[in-house]
Design an enzyme around this catalytic site. Structure first.
Site, PDB file in Angstrom:
ATOM      1  CB  VAL A 613      29.158 -30.683  20.066  1.00  0.00           C
ATOM      2  CG1 VAL A 613      30.609 -30.519  20.502  1.00  0.00           C
ATOM      3  CG2 VAL A 613      28.225 -30.347  21.234  1.00  0.00           C
ATOM      4  CD  GLN A 616      30.410 -23.124  17.270  1.00  0.00           C
ATOM      5  OE1 GLN A 616      29.552 -22.966  16.409  1.00  0.00           O
ATOM      6  NE2 GLN A 616      31.252 -22.173  17.603  1.00  0.00           N
ATOM      7  CD  GLU A 617      34.677 -27.793  19.642  1.00  0.00           C
ATOM      8  OE1 GLU A 617      35.706 -27.327  19.110  1.00  0.00           O
ATOM      9  OE2 GLU A 617      34.379 -27.580  20.824  1.00  0.00           O
ATOM     10  CB  SER A 618      35.658 -29.787  13.129  1.00  0.00           C
ATOM     11  OG  SER A 618      34.665 -30.808  13.074  1.00  0.00           O
ATOM     12  CE1 TYR A 724      32.375 -25.109  21.105  1.00  0.00           C
ATOM     13  CE2 TYR A 724      31.296 -25.301  23.242  1.00  0.00           C
ATOM     14  CZ  TYR A 724      31.962 -25.888  22.180  1.00  0.00           C
ATOM     15  OH  TYR A 724      32.210 -27.232  22.182  1.00  0.00           O
TER      16      TYR A 724
END
Length: 743
Positions: A613, A616-618, A724
């Site tokens: 996660v 993927q986010e940052s 996502y």
């Protein structure tokens, strides 16, 4: 000191302070003691203890006056004074910092100094500072800097130089917002000089040519106050773009009534202004007028689309919205936009539960417009919709067609997975397993192939490994990586890859390093990103940079640089797993390991899922910012961060800036993800969708999916959210491949 610096970067303030104090107590070297005291002051500033930090910084300057830390203390004293709204004192400290000797970022600091002088009411000092920055080649053509200097000249009433700068920027820029800005500023100078006709000419230029800029609205106000005639359509447009929708509605109406020979522009923007003031029926009437009276107008097609959008999104009249688009296709079947509108009609039908109609419409898109870029997706969605209707045989036929027509391994594996699900729905479990075996082999590491494996094995989504080992040693892995580099790219045997080489003299590198030293991480990142891109065709230099980026904590840039090297070796996603493990341990590293393990355990989230996660986010960039305002490792919106912090009653004295600290952001983000998981009864697809698109949307999609995660994914109406979830699943699989261990 290294441990303290690391803890400061992570936001572990208590640990950082303790380590700095230990370093100070254990060393007799004044350079180390000064650096430790400086670090302690930075911890205090990060906590919001500004007065205490100022005292500590002043002590550094007094006690260790001959050290580099004493010089840097002046920079941080300037930041403290700036935070205390004392720009004059901040400027004095920054002047002292700059006077101590040159740095690679002097021009950047001169701009900050000029801003401080302006805030302190010293435009003369600002002019000198800005001029110093303009002498640097990096900023010589910086339009914003020239505008700042022009403002400083204007504040000094040196209108000649102010106009020289403003008009020079106007002539040089291609940006309409910048043109409107300098027009407004130049107009204000002309007014101060008593030349209103020149001012009005500037204001009119903005109103007539750059209506989207808010500075054009300010120009319009000045013109109206001066009783200068303004083109009525342009006046209405400026009001519209400034958010003065009620005024714009009336002005557009007046224009339309007084100008019989008009085009569709006023109808278009009046309709949007009516929407913004909740006057939907009048809005629909404007779209109808544009459609009926202005065929061929540049806004004619948009009128059809916007009319349908208002019908379903604002009036809840889905049937009318779909019919609007179907009418277009019936009237203009050969128009190049017909397939797009037919596809959207299917979307609208699906939204209000007319699944049979939606399936037929999407199949029609493919049959009638096979060359349309979205025709393949339409056929796939037709199959998904027939599956939702439990028409499994029809769904299988449609998925078989997509399997044959799929142009990529991803498309083919997706179609094959769904052929198998349709076969299972028909009671043909053996055939389904055979189909999934084919799907699993089609696209190794791809989402649908990996999902097919889960279906074959009967394992849950995001299958966590029971046994795993997150330990690795990049230092031990470097020799194999360097040998592979030499062989793959024919590098000289005596080429030294262990150090920076010529990179140490690179201007971007030197600026980036100095920005990093002062904690200006975003500015530092920009320099290193420019450098990485400049080196993208040089594998040896990129490798050297990768190691430096890792040491500095720029993990996102290191990941991109590592992939850049594999790109140069012509490796696709699957073959990269055969590269030396060094590169994959960078690309899928266990960054912020202690924080990840702690947050994962606290919230009962598998560490590999949490890592996926974050990636993927940052991509492990602790101070990342999104256009929507999300911040930090787990890209939390400030309002969400504040809500979670309140619920947890942690950290003390929480502010939005805490989201830039990995130790805070990761723990809050993990808690928010766990909350979504618990809300959806442990369903990870729904939890991830909620994290990305909001729990309200996720709840709607989950209700429609009949508790089928595969169906849920395809029902999601935001492609961003679909991608996502798929991406996190792919990352989770790669993390499992790298770190799973046999018992």
């Amino acid at each position: 000191m290294d441990q303290a610096d690391r803890a400061l970067f992570l936001g572990q303030n208590d640990l950082a302070e303790s380590e700095y104090q230990s370093a100070y107590a254990q060393s007799s070297d004044p350079q180390i003691q000064a650096a430790a005291q400086l670090g302690t002051a930075r911890v205090q500033m990060q906590r919001g203890e500004t007065d205490l930090a100022v005292s500590t910084l002043q002590q550094v300057g007094t006690q260790f006056s001959d050290t580099e830390a004493a010089r840097e203390a002046n920079y941080f004293l300037a930041q403290a004074a700036k935070g205390n709204d004392d720009p004059a004192k901040a400027a004095a400290y920054l002047e002292a910092f700059l006077a101590a000797g040159s740095t690679p970022i002097d021009a950047y600091l001169q701009i900050e100094l000029g801003d401080l002088y302006m805030d302190a009411g010293n435009p003369g000092g600002a002019v000198k500072a800005y001029e110093s920055a303009l002498q640097d080649s990096e900023y010589a053509n910086d339009e914003d800097l020239k505008i700042k200097q022009g403002r400083a000249y204007a504040a000094m009433q040196d209108y000649t130089n102010a106009l020289r700068l403003y008009l020079g920027v106007y002539d040089a820029t291609g940006n309409e917002f910048t043109k409107a800005e300098v027009n407004l500023l130049a107009g204000q100078v002309y007014l101060a000089l008593g030349i209103p006709e020149q001012a009005n000419a500037r204001f009119l230029d903005s109103v007539n040519n750059y209506p989207r800029s808010y500075d054009s609205y300010s120009a319009l106000v000045a013109l109206v106050d001066a009783n200068v005639a303004v083109d009525p359509l342009n006046r209405a447009l400026v009001d519209y773009f400034a958010g003065q929708y009620g005024v714009a509605v009336d002005l557009f109406k007046t224009y339309l009534e007084s100008t019989p020979d008009h085009n569709g522009t006023a109808h278009y923007y009046r309709a949007l202004a009516l929407r913004s003031t909740d006057q939907y029926q009048q809005e629909i009437a404007e779209w109808d007028a544009l459609i009926k009276d202005h065929p061929g107008d540049r806004f004619w097609l948009e009128a059809w689309k916007e009319k349908a959008y208002t019908q379903w999104a604002y009036l809840d009249d889905y049937a009318a919205a779909a019919q609007t688009l179907l009418d277009f296709v019936q009237l203009y079947p050969d128009d190049s936009n017909a397939p797009e509108l037919l596809f959207e009609a299917g979307r609208i039908q699906e939204r209000y539960g007319r699944l049979t109609d939606a399936a037929a419409t999407w199949e029609r898109v493919f049959n009638d417009y096979p060359s349309y870029s979205g025709s393949y997706q339409a056929l796939f969605l037709a199959g998904v919709t027939q599956y939702r209707l439990k028409n499994y045989a029809q769904a299988e036929v449609l998925f078989q067609r997509t399997l044959v027509l799929g142009s990529s391994l991803s498309d083919q594996s997706a179609a094959s997975l769904w052929v198998g699900k349709a076969q299972l729905g028909e009671g043909q479990s053996d055939k389904a397993r055979q189909t999934w075996q084919q799907a699993a082999a089609m696209d190794p590491t791809g989402y649908y192939s990996e999902r097919a494996k889960e279906l074959l094995e009967g394992t849950p989504e995001f299958r966590p490994p029971q046994y795993y080992d997150l330990a690795y040693d990049l230092d031990l892995e470097r020799s194999d990586a360097e040998q592979w580099l030499r062989t793959t790219f024919n590098l000289a045997a005596d080429l030294d890859l262990s150090g920076l080489g010529d990179l140490a003299q690179n201007t971007s590198y030197q600026r980036g390093l100095y920005f990093w030293k002062l904690g200006l991480l975003n500015e530092s990142l920009a320099e290193f990103d420019n450098l990485r891109q400049a080196l993208q065709s040089d594998p040896a230099a990129t490798y050297r940079l990768t190691n430096e980026l890792l040491d500095l904590g720029f993990y996102r840039e290191a990941i991109l640089a590592s992939r850049q090297i594999l790109n140069l070796a012509n490796m696709d996603d699957a073959s990269t797993l055969d590269a030396p493990v060094f590169f994959n341990h960078i690309r899928f590293g266990v960054y912020f390991k202690d924080l990840v393990l702690s947050a994962a355990q606290e919230n009962n989230i598998h560490p590999l899922l949490l890592l996926s996660v974050i990636r993927q986010e940052s991509m492990f960039e602790g101070y990342a910012r999104s256009s929507a305002g999300a911040r930090g490792l787990m890209q939390l919106i400030p309002s969400t961060g504040a809500e979670i912090a309140t619920t947890m009653n942690w950290p003390a004295n929480y502010t939005d800036s805490d989201l830039d600290l990995p130790a805070v952001n990761l723990r809050l983000g993990a808690r928010y993800l766990a909350n979504q998981r618990d809300y959806f009864g442990g369903e990870l697809y729904a939890a991830l969708a909620a994290y990305n698109a909001g729990p309200g949307n996720a709840a709607i999609w989950w209700q429609l999916s009949d508790n089928d995660p595969d169906l849920f994914l395809e029902i999601i109406r935001y492609s961003e959210t679909q991608n996502y979830i798929r991406q996190i699943a792919e990352f989770m699989n790669i993390y499992r491949l790298l770190y799973e261990r046999a018992p």
